[in-house]
Design a protein around this motif. Structure first.
Motif, PDB file in Angstrom:
ATOM      1  N   VAL A 157       0.846  -1.204   0.000  1.00 14.26           N
ATOM      2  CA  VAL A 157       0.000   0.000   0.000  1.00 14.26           C
ATOM      3  C   VAL A 157       0.882   1.255   0.000  1.00 14.26           C
ATOM      4  N   GLY A 158       1.972   1.217   0.765  1.00 15.15           N
ATOM      5  CA  GLY A 158       2.916   2.337   0.766  1.00 15.15           C
ATOM      6  C   GLY A 158       3.482   2.590  -0.618  1.00 15.15           C
ATOM      7  N   LEU A 159       3.882   1.503  -1.286  1.00 11.26           N
ATOM      8  CA  LEU A 159       4.418   1.631  -2.642  1.00 11.26           C
ATOM      9  C   LEU A 159       3.358   2.189  -3.587  1.00 11.26           C
ATOM     10  N   LEU A 160       2.127   1.668  -3.418  1.00 12.79           N
ATOM     11  CA  LEU A 160       1.032   2.118  -4.284  1.00 12.79           C
ATOM     12  C   LEU A 160       0.792   3.616  -4.129  1.00 12.79           C
ATOM     13  N   LEU A 161       0.867   4.103  -2.880  1.00 16.79           N
ATOM     14  CA  LEU A 161       0.655   5.522  -2.631  1.00 16.79           C
ATOM     15  C   LEU A 161       1.701   6.364  -3.365  1.00 16.79           C
ATOM     16  N   ALA A 162       2.956   5.901  -3.329  1.00 19.28           N
ATOM     17  CA  ALA A 162       3.993   6.644  -4.026  1.00 19.28           C
ATOM     18  C   ALA A 162       3.781   6.582  -5.534  1.00 19.28           C
TER      19      ALA A 162
END
Lengths: 299, 329
Positions: B140-145
């Protein structure tokens, strides 16, 4: 070559979650990995933290000469007031973005999936040329494309419609989706398909029942890529959609950036709200990202 | 569709969930997979080809035509555009600025691609080693970036590296005791490219990590376990098993990164506006913009754009040939 049934005692979920991690991982090692994961997470979320703190400040606080990172007062009402500003009809912008992105992504999947399957499975003349052409689409700047697109849709009488943007977004991402799924289909051993066919499965059955479950990770990657690209598409929307209510969030955001002053708290607040649907979509399909289970399919 | 409908009814017996099982009593029907798919592959590619023609080849054709014309602001408003042969190309190729921009872009691109691929692969490998909860959290963190628009990302990173009140200078000065008060990160070209590179890599790693992670899930566990039992270390397992399995994914991702990093526009453009020296920091994407929309010399801008596409085509050609060769083994 034999096609295998699941090993007795091995539950599907175990296999999915375990990957190839060693069964017994020492505690310090696991902690080290978690620490590494957290560091990566912090690096990727850092800009969001800045945005979040900015989104709960007032305009005056953001523009103050000696700014503080943490807001001194928390103005949560920014998240309410941003829906009714004179700058842009945000609710309509959100609906517009969702409609365009969802339909464009579905269109891309419907067209790209069979195309990717066949390019990976059949040797046919012109295959390399096609893959090469697909890459060429990635080479041009969107700005170079937009004026031509505007004239095309003017001719089709589709200017300022969702349909136009659904088509544009689908067209932008189609070649990429074919390309990425192609490489995943190409990764499945041909023997799996052939075994199923020998067992009497038709070509379509092979595609939907055998190959598809194995390339779910590739499909999820293509879906996320397409959806995110549609969600953030800016250059073409700016040219093709002229009515404020039709415009997607990416265009609406720029309305807060004025010539003389910018409502940064709204820019940041809207950016954070805009990310929620993307995360929701991802959570819905996340399980499939680990679904590729070629394990034991060929021996 | 070529598939006979009758066989669908018998199919489910051959498939159990996601696994294949040997069918019970059903006699296997031998059907030789055809080497060529007849017309079907072509038919399935038609929509993609139409999309390609409309959004890429038509604009590309116009770009090529303009690059052979004298096309300034007057022509935008309808004046006839005279053909000038290779004049635009000659002017561009004789301009030392073009070569400086080209060299800078290639060097920057090489660094970006290497760093992005390394970081992306490491993150993907890390994801396979985390438990489900942490993996979802990290994705999810990667997706946000990934999902943050390049312009927004550049503005926010620009704030963090701000000269007077950026958090980076604050941390380096107050946290580590270094003299970074009022340090300008964007004036010095190398330092400018460091910040630009950070923003670009930050935005590019999630795509690379996701794609490679998706590929990693296709590597059969048994092979890796066997290799481990045979004493292969982590690096050897990567080099000898994972990499060959994911070769086509790696090739695709690398070529896309090369193309995207060569034509990178938004991050450089926005950082130059925040405070970079244009003459020393322009890369191809920005240079094309400056020479078309900026100066109104669309003919010259077109020539640079066409030269850039030819350059990318040359690189991609080698790569695509490689991909096709690998698959035909």
């Amino acid at each position: 070559m034999a096609v295998l049934a699941p090993a007795p005692g091995l539950r599907k979920t175990d296999a999915r979650r375990a990957h190839y991690t060693e069964d017994q991982v020492s505690l310090p090692r696991m902690l080290l990995r978690m620490a590494a994961g957290l560091v990566v997470l912090v690096v990727f979320l850092l800009p969001y933290a800045i945005m979040f703190f900015g989104s709960v400040k007032t305009k005056a606080q953001i523009r103050s000469v000696d700014p503080t990172y943490f807001p001194t007062e928390w103005h949560w009402e920014n998240y309410v007031t941003m829906w009714s500003t004179p700058e842009t009809p945000l609710v309509q912008n959100l609906i517009s973005t969702i409609v365009i992105s969802v339909f464009a992504t579905l269109l891309v999947l419907a067209v790209a999936l069979p195309a990717a399957y066949y390019t990976a499975r059949f040797r046919f003349p012109g295959r390399m040329v096609f893959l090469f052409l697909v890459i060429v689409t990635q080479m041009l700047q969107p700005a170079v494309l937009t004026s031509g697109l505007f004239r095309q849709f003017l001719a089709l009488d589709l200017i300022d419609t969702w349909a136009a943007m659904i088509l544009v977004n689908a067209a932008f991402n189609l070649s990429f989706a074919v390309w990425i799924m192609h490489s995943f289909f190409a990764g499945i051993p041909k023997e799996v398909d052939e075994a199923a066919q020998i067992d009497g499965a038709s070509r379509l059955t092979v595609l939907f029942r055998i190959s598809l479950p194995l390339v779910w990770p590739g499909i999820v990657t293509a879906i996320v890529f397409t959806f995110v690209a549609c969600w953030n598409e800016f250059a073409a929307s700016l040219v093709i959609l002229s009515t404020a209510g039709n415009q997607p969030l990416a265009v609406a955001l720029t309305k807060f950036v004025g010539q003389y002053e910018t409502s940064w708290h709204y820019v940041f607040g809207v950016s954070i709200v805009a990310i929620i649907p993307v995360v929701v979509l991802f959570m819905l399909i996340e399980k499939r990202l680990v679904g590729g289970l070629t394990t034991g399919s060929v021996k | 569709m070529t598939a006979p409908v009758s066989t669908i009814a018998s199919a489910p017996t051959a498939v159990d969930g996601e696994r294949l099982v040997t069918p019970g009593v059903q006699p296997p029907r031998f059907k030789r997979p055809r080497r060529r798919g007849g017309f079907t592959p072509y038919a399935l590619l038609v929509p993609t080809l139409i999309a390609l023609a409309a959004i890429t080849f038509w604009p590309l054709l116009q770009l090529i035509i303009i690059s052979f014309q004298e096309f300034g602001r007057a022509q935008v408003f309808g004046a006839p555009a005279p053909f000038v042969g290779f004049d635009n190309y000659a002017a561009v190729l004789a301009d030392p600025t073009y070569w400086a921009v080209m060299g800078r872009s290639v060097a920057f691109c090489v660094v970006l691609v290497v760093v992005t691929m390394l970081a992306g692969t490491l993150v993907a490998l890390l994801m396979t080693r985390l438990n489900a909860f942490f993996r979802v959290l990290l994705s999810v963190g990667l997706l946000l970036a990934w999902a943050m628009p390049a312009l927004t990302a550049t503005i926010v990173w620009g704030w963090m590296f701000d000269t007077s009140y950026g958090v980076v200078n604050f941390m380096l000065t107050n946290g580590l005791g270094l003299d970074f008060a009022q340090h300008s990160w964007l004036v010095e070209p190398l330092s400018f490219f460091f910040v630009a590179g950070l923003v670009i890599v930050w935005g590019a790693v999630p795509f690379v990590a996701f794609t490679i992670y998706a590929g990693l899930t296709q590597v059969p566990e048994e092979v890796l376990e066997a290799a481990q039992l045979d004493g292969a270390g982590a690096f050897q397992r990567f080099r000898l098993i994972i990499f060959p399995y994911l070769r086509s994914v790696f090739l695709v991702v690398t070529i896309l990164q090369v193309i995207w990093d060569l034509k990178v526009f938004t991050q450089i453009f926005a950082l130059q506006n925040i405070g970079g020296v244009r003459e020393l920091t322009s890369t191809l994407g920005v240079y094309i913009y400056q020479n078309s929309l900026g100066t109104g010399e669309y003919g010259t801008g077109g020539a640079i754009a066409v030269l850039t596409v030819i350059f990318m085509l040359a690189i991609s050609f080698l790569y695509v040939r490689q991909v096709v060769k690998e698959e035909e083994l």
